[in-house]
Design a protein around this motif. Structure first.
Motif, mmCIF file in Angstrom:
data_model
loop_
_atom_site.group_PDB
_atom_site.id
_atom_site.type_symbol
_atom_site.label_atom_id
_atom_site.label_comp_id
_atom_site.label_asym_id
_atom_site.label_seq_id
_atom_site.Cartn_x
_atom_site.Cartn_y
_atom_site.Cartn_z
ATOM 1 N N CYS A 113 0.853 -1.196 0.000
ATOM 2 C CA CYS A 113 0.000 0.000 0.000
ATOM 3 C C CYS A 113 0.886 1.243 0.000
ATOM 4 O O CYS A 113 1.934 1.276 0.663
ATOM 5 C CB CYS A 113 -0.887 -0.019 1.239
ATOM 6 S SG CYS A 113 -1.983 1.401 1.352
ATOM 7 N N HIS A 129 0.205 4.021 1.318
ATOM 8 C CA HIS A 129 0.033 4.815 2.539
ATOM 9 C C HIS A 129 1.142 4.447 3.529
ATOM 10 O O HIS A 129 2.178 5.091 3.577
ATOM 11 C CB HIS A 129 -1.362 4.596 3.140
ATOM 12 C CG HIS A 129 -1.561 5.290 4.456
ATOM 13 N ND1 HIS A 129 -2.187 4.685 5.512
ATOM 14 C CD2 HIS A 129 -1.190 6.522 4.879
ATOM 15 C CE1 HIS A 129 -2.204 5.531 6.539
ATOM 16 N NE2 HIS A 129 -1.610 6.645 6.173
ATOM 17 N N ARG A 130 0.976 3.365 4.268
ATOM 18 C CA ARG A 130 2.011 3.007 5.234
ATOM 19 C C ARG A 130 2.516 1.595 5.007
ATOM 20 O O ARG A 130 2.860 0.881 5.935
ATOM 21 C CB ARG A 130 1.498 3.216 6.665
ATOM 22 C CG ARG A 130 1.346 4.725 7.016
ATOM 23 C CD ARG A 130 2.084 5.142 8.285
ATOM 24 N NE ARG A 130 1.742 4.335 9.448
ATOM 25 C CZ ARG A 130 0.703 4.562 10.265
ATOM 26 N NH1 ARG A 130 -0.091 5.592 10.032
ATOM 27 N NH2 ARG A 130 0.461 3.786 11.287
ATOM 28 N N THR A 131 2.553 1.212 3.740
ATOM 29 C CA THR A 131 3.255 0.021 3.225
ATOM 30 C C THR A 131 2.674 -1.340 3.644
ATOM 31 O O THR A 131 3.352 -2.358 3.506
ATOM 32 C CB THR A 131 4.773 0.037 3.576
ATOM 33 O OG1 THR A 131 4.941 -0.253 4.968
ATOM 34 C CG2 THR A 131 5.440 1.340 3.212
ATOM 35 N N ALA A 132 1.458 -1.390 4.116
ATOM 36 C CA ALA A 132 0.890 -2.712 4.448
ATOM 37 C C ALA A 132 0.751 -3.544 3.168
ATOM 38 O O ALA A 132 0.608 -2.995 2.070
ATOM 39 C CB ALA A 132 -0.463 -2.545 5.119
ATOM 40 N N CYS A 180 -7.112 -1.857 1.273
ATOM 41 C CA CYS A 180 -6.027 -2.148 2.207
ATOM 42 C C CYS A 180 -6.634 -2.406 3.592
ATOM 43 O O CYS A 180 -7.494 -1.649 4.063
ATOM 44 C CB CYS A 180 -5.039 -0.987 2.253
ATOM 45 S SG CYS A 180 -3.708 -1.244 3.446
ATOM 46 N N TYR A 237 -5.324 -2.042 6.437
ATOM 47 C CA TYR A 237 -4.784 -1.233 7.539
ATOM 48 C C TYR A 237 -5.669 -0.005 7.798
ATOM 49 O O TYR A 237 -6.166 0.191 8.901
ATOM 50 C CB TYR A 237 -3.343 -0.843 7.176
ATOM 51 C CG TYR A 237 -2.455 -0.419 8.329
ATOM 52 C CD1 TYR A 237 -2.929 -0.256 9.623
ATOM 53 C CD2 TYR A 237 -1.097 -0.175 8.112
ATOM 54 C CE1 TYR A 237 -2.099 0.141 10.667
ATOM 55 C CE2 TYR A 237 -0.247 0.217 9.142
ATOM 56 C CZ TYR A 237 -0.760 0.379 10.419
ATOM 57 O OH TYR A 237 0.071 0.764 11.437
ATOM 58 N N HIS A 238 -5.907 0.832 6.757
ATOM 59 C CA HIS A 238 -6.756 2.012 6.950
ATOM 60 C C HIS A 238 -7.791 2.173 5.834
ATOM 61 O O HIS A 238 -8.386 3.223 5.668
ATOM 62 C CB HIS A 238 -5.917 3.297 7.008
ATOM 63 C CG HIS A 238 -4.734 3.216 7.906
ATOM 64 N ND1 HIS A 238 -3.478 2.846 7.452
ATOM 65 C CD2 HIS A 238 -4.609 3.410 9.235
ATOM 66 C CE1 HIS A 238 -2.625 2.836 8.459
ATOM 67 N NE2 HIS A 238 -3.273 3.170 9.559
ATOM 68 N N GLY A 239 -7.921 1.134 5.014
ATOM 69 C CA GLY A 239 -9.005 1.135 4.038
ATOM 70 C C GLY A 239 -8.753 1.869 2.734
ATOM 71 O O GLY A 239 -9.677 2.030 1.924
ATOM 72 N N TRP A 240 -7.551 2.331 2.490
ATOM 73 C CA TRP A 240 -7.298 2.947 1.176
ATOM 74 C C TRP A 240 -7.640 1.912 0.101
ATOM 75 O O TRP A 240 -7.343 0.721 0.253
ATOM 76 C CB TRP A 240 -5.830 3.385 1.048
ATOM 77 C CG TRP A 240 -5.477 4.605 1.850
ATOM 78 C CD1 TRP A 240 -6.077 5.037 2.989
ATOM 79 C CD2 TRP A 240 -4.422 5.533 1.555
ATOM 80 N NE1 TRP A 240 -5.466 6.180 3.446
ATOM 81 C CE2 TRP A 240 -4.444 6.512 2.579
ATOM 82 C CE3 TRP A 240 -3.466 5.642 0.546
ATOM 83 C CZ2 TRP A 240 -3.555 7.581 2.604
ATOM 84 C CZ3 TRP A 240 -2.574 6.698 0.562
ATOM 85 C CH2 TRP A 240 -2.633 7.660 1.588
HETATM 86 FE FE1 FES Z 1 -2.754 0.872 3.574
HETATM 87 FE FE2 FES Z 1 -2.772 2.622 5.535
HETATM 88 S S1 FES Z 1 -1.217 1.233 4.995
HETATM 89 S S2 FES Z 1 -4.304 2.207 4.129
#
Ligand code: FES
Ligand code: FE
Length: 339
Positions: A53, A55-58, A72, A74-77
Motif C-alpha cells: 500500500c 500509505h504506510r506500506t501494508a 487495504c 490497515y486504513h481502508g485505502w
Molecule cells: Fe494501507 Fe494505511 S497502509 S491504508
C-alpha cells in the motif's frame, strides 16, 4: 543465470495461481523476486498489483476486494485494478484527492491459471490447441515449489540421457544408457524437438500408456517456448496422446513454481485423474530430487559444455544460446551469475 537480474525475462508471461484461488479474495505471489497481489477486477478478469500500500506500506494481499477494487486492511485505502488510488475513507468529500497509484502488471487468465508479465510482454502466452478441443481433458497435475533454477528444469525436460538413471524405478531402463537423439528445429519462439524413445511399461503404467506390453514407445513432438515453458507431446502406439505442459515460473533466484498441466485424449474411465496424477507425480519427484541437488545457478560456460557434451545436452545448449541472444537483442550485455 540469476533470473531476477535479467530485465528481459520480466517481459514474458508466467503462470502464478489458479484462477479459482483468487475468486475468494486477494492472494499474494512472489514473481522474480517481487511481491505481487492477485485479485479479480469487477469484470472478472485478473489483476496484478505491487503488494504494498502506498500509505504506510501494508501488504494489500492482507486486505479484501470490494466490487473489483482492492481495499487495504490497515486504513481502508482502496485501489482500482489498474493500481489507481480511488478512495481514502478518512477524507472529507470536498478534500482535494491525491493522485497516487501502486505499480500494476499485465495479468490474464489462460488454461485455468492467472498469468502475469511484469513488463510489456514480448510474446503472447503460447497456444495449447487441446485446451478447447472437446476430444481432450485437462488435468491440473502439479503445482509445487522447487529449489532449482528454471533453466535447470527446462534443460532436464529435453535431456533423454537422464531417463535410464533418474527414472530407473518408473520407465527408465538402466541397461539402455545411450538415448535416441532429438531432431531439433529452431523456431522464433524456441524450438521443436522430435524423437521416438523406447520405454519400460510396468503394470502400474498400463492404463497410462494404453497397452499391457512390457515395453512400448513414445513418439514425441516437443516444444520449448522461451524462456521457461515446455510442451511434451507424446503419442503411444495405443493412440493415446499424453501432453504435458510445464512452466518453471521464476519465484526467486534458485526457486521456481513448477506448474504442470496434462491433456489426454481418453476418458476418466480409461485412466482416472487420480492415477494420472499419482503416476506422473512419482516420475516428477525423481526429477525434483536430482534437480534440487544441482547448483541452482546455471553456468553458461558454453565452450566447456560444447567440448564435453553428449548429444543429449544439445537441447540445453541451444536454450542457453537462445537465451543469451534474447538478452543481447534487448540490450542486456551483462549476464549475472551467482559466482
Ligand atoms: Fe494501507 Fe494505511 S497502509 S491504508
Ligand atoms: Fe525426468
Amino acid at each position: 543465470m540469476l533470473t531476477t537480474k535479467q530485465k528481459t525475462l520480466r517481459h514474458f508471461w508466467y503462470p502464478t495461481l489458479r484462477v479459482e484461488e483468487v475468486t475468494a479474495g486477494p492472494k499474494p505471489f512472489r514473481l522474480m523476486g517481487e511481491d505481487i497481489v492477485l485479485f479479480l477486477a469487477e469484470d472478472g478478469t485478473p489483476a496484478a498489483l505491487e503488494d504494498r500500500c502506498c500509505h504506510r506500506t501494508a501488504k494489500l494481499s492482507k486486505g479484501w476486494c470490494d466490487e473489483g477494487r482492492i481495499v487495504c486492511g490497515y486504513h481502508g485505502w482502496t485501489y482500482r485494478a489498474d493500481g489507481l488510488l480511488v478512495r481514502i475513507p478518512q477524507f472529507d468529500p470536498e478534500q482535494p484527492f491525491p493522485q497516487h497509484r501502486v505499480k500494476s502488471y499485465h495479468a490474464a487468465a489462460r488454461y485455468g491459471y492467472v498469468w502475469v508479465a511484469l513488463e510489456e510482454p514480448l510474446a503472447p502466452v503460447f497456444d495449447i490447441p487441446e485446451d478447447t478441443d472437446p476430444g481432450f481433458r485437462r488435468i491440473f497435475q502439479f503445482y509445487e515449489s522447487w529449489n532449482t533454477a528454471p533453466l535447470r528444469l527446462m534443460e532436464n525436460s529435453f535431456d533423454n540421457a537422464h531417463f535410464a538413471f533418474v527414472h530407473q524405478a518408473t520407465f527408465g531402463d538402466v541397461k539402455q544408457p545411450k538415448p535416441k537423439s532429438y531432431a531439433i528445429e529452431e523456431t522464433d519462439y524456441g524450438f521443436k524437438a522430435t524423437t521416438v524413445v523406447d520405454i519400460l511399461n510396468p503394470p502400474a503404467a498400463h492404463a497410462v500408456t494404453g497397452t499391457t506390453e512390457p515395453t512400448t514407445t513414445r513418439s514425441m513432438v516437443n516444444h520449448w517456448y522461451l524462456p521457461f515453458a515446455r510442451r511434451m507431446d507424446m503419442t503411444y502406439p495405443s493412440g493415446i496422446r499424453h501432453i504435458i505442459i510445464n512452466v518453471a515460473t521464476p519465484v526467486e533466484d534458485g526457486e521456481i513454481k513448477l506448474v504442470q498441466l496434462l491433456y489426454r485424449n481418453d476418458a476418466e474411465a480409461d485412466c482416472s485423474t487420480e492415477k494420472l496424477i499419482a503416476w506422473d507425480a512419482t516420475i516428477v519427484r525423481e526429477d525434483k530430487d536430482v534437480l534440487e541437488s544441482t547448483s541452482p545457478d546455471a553456468i553458461l560456460d558454453v565452450q566447456r559444455r560444447i567440448e564435453a557434451h553428449m548429444p543429449s545436452d544439445r537441447p540445453g545448449l541451444i536454450m542457453r544460446k537462445r537465451l543469451l541472444e534474447l538478452l543481447h537483442a534487448h540490450g542486456e550485455q551483462e549476464v549475472t551469475y551467482a559466482y
